[in-house]
Design a protein around this motif. Structure first.
Motif, short mmCIF file in Angstrom:
data_model
loop_
_atom_site.label_atom_id
_atom_site.label_comp_id
_atom_site.label_asym_id
_atom_site.label_seq_id
_atom_site.Cartn_x
_atom_site.Cartn_y
_atom_site.Cartn_z
N ASP A 74 -11.00 -23.89 10.16
CA ASP A 74 -10.03 -23.14 10.95
C ASP A 74 -10.74 -22.19 11.91
OD1 ASP A 74 -7.96 -24.40 9.69
OD2 ASP A 74 -7.40 -22.69 8.43
N SER A 75 -9.94 -21.51 12.73
CA SER A 75 -10.45 -20.57 13.72
C SER A 75 -9.80 -19.21 13.55
CB SER A 75 -10.18 -21.08 15.13
OG SER A 75 -10.84 -22.30 15.40
N SER B 88 -27.11 -19.19 13.06
CA SER B 88 -26.11 -19.67 12.12
C SER B 88 -24.72 -19.83 12.73
CB SER B 88 -26.04 -18.74 10.91
OG SER B 88 -25.70 -17.42 11.31
N VAL B 89 -24.47 -19.17 13.86
CA VAL B 89 -23.14 -19.22 14.47
C VAL B 89 -23.16 -19.82 15.87
CG1 VAL B 89 -22.46 -17.20 13.15
CG2 VAL B 89 -23.21 -16.91 15.52
N LYS B 90 -24.33 -20.07 16.42
CA LYS B 90 -24.43 -20.60 17.77
C LYS B 90 -23.70 -21.94 17.88
CE LYS B 90 -28.25 -19.78 19.77
NZ LYS B 90 -29.69 -19.78 20.15
N GLY B 91 -22.90 -22.08 18.92
CA GLY B 91 -22.11 -23.27 19.12
C GLY B 91 -20.74 -23.22 18.48
N SER C 148 -14.54 -23.52 13.79
CA SER C 148 -15.21 -24.32 12.75
C SER C 148 -15.76 -23.44 11.63
CB SER C 148 -16.32 -25.16 13.37
OG SER C 148 -15.82 -26.02 14.37
N LEU C 149 -14.93 -22.56 11.13
CA LEU C 149 -15.37 -21.60 10.12
C LEU C 149 -15.80 -22.30 8.84
CD1 LEU C 149 -12.77 -18.81 10.77
CD2 LEU C 149 -15.26 -18.51 10.82
N VAL D 280 -13.16 -17.33 4.12
CA VAL D 280 -13.01 -18.75 4.42
C VAL D 280 -13.09 -19.53 3.12
CG1 VAL D 280 -13.84 -20.70 5.78
CG2 VAL D 280 -14.12 -18.36 6.64
N SER D 281 -12.02 -20.21 2.77
CA SER D 281 -11.98 -21.00 1.55
C SER D 281 -12.36 -22.44 1.84
CB SER D 281 -10.59 -20.95 0.92
OG SER D 281 -9.62 -21.51 1.78
N SER D 282 -12.89 -23.12 0.83
CA SER D 282 -13.30 -24.50 0.98
C SER D 282 -12.12 -25.44 0.79
CB SER D 282 -14.42 -24.84 0.00
OG SER D 282 -13.99 -24.64 -1.33
#
Length: 127
Positions: free
Chosen positions: A16-17, A63-66, A85-86, A125-127
């Motif tokens: 999610d975003s 880790s967050v790039k893109g 894309s969390l 953020v849950s899986s």
């Protein structure tokens, strides 16, 4: 004192975003670089993204790039962090901060140059 108020956090599923906002007051906002950091329980505060005073330069943690995008709207005294894309490993309290040196040309990826911090907003953020 400079006041920074983060908002937009919440509980989402992986993939999610979320869009975080940081509203600033008490200073001439368009003179200062801004940054986003995050901290999980038991871990040190880590760099996420930063943006220059005029928005001309940005820098992101690997880790967050893109996936994440930092932006600013100086007319609204607000900095944003669009998170796409969390992943579960993104779970943390997210803080915004301001670099108190006006018109600084260098972007910093460590917490120490940023002297003003908000209260943080929780992202889970849950899986």
């Amino acid at each position: 004192q400079v006041q920074l108020v983060e908002s937009g956090g919440g509980l989402v599923q992986a993939g999610d975003s979320l869009r975080l906002s940081c509203a600033a007051s008490g200073r001439t906002f368009n003179m200062y670089a801004m940054g986003w950091f995050r901290q999980a329980p038991g871990k040190e505060r880590e760099f996420v993204a930063t943006i220059s005073w005029n928005g001309g330069s940005t820098y992101y943690a690997d880790s967050v790039k893109g996936r994440f995008t930092i932006s600013r709207d100086n007319a609204r005294n607000t900095v944003y962090l669009q998170m796409n894309s969390l992943k579960p490993e993104d779970t943390a309290v997210y803080y915004c901060a301001v670099d108190p040196r006006p018109y600084r040309s260098i972007l910093f990826t460590t917490p120490t140059p940023y002297d003003y911090w908000g209260q943080g907003t929780q992202v889970t953020v849950s899986s």
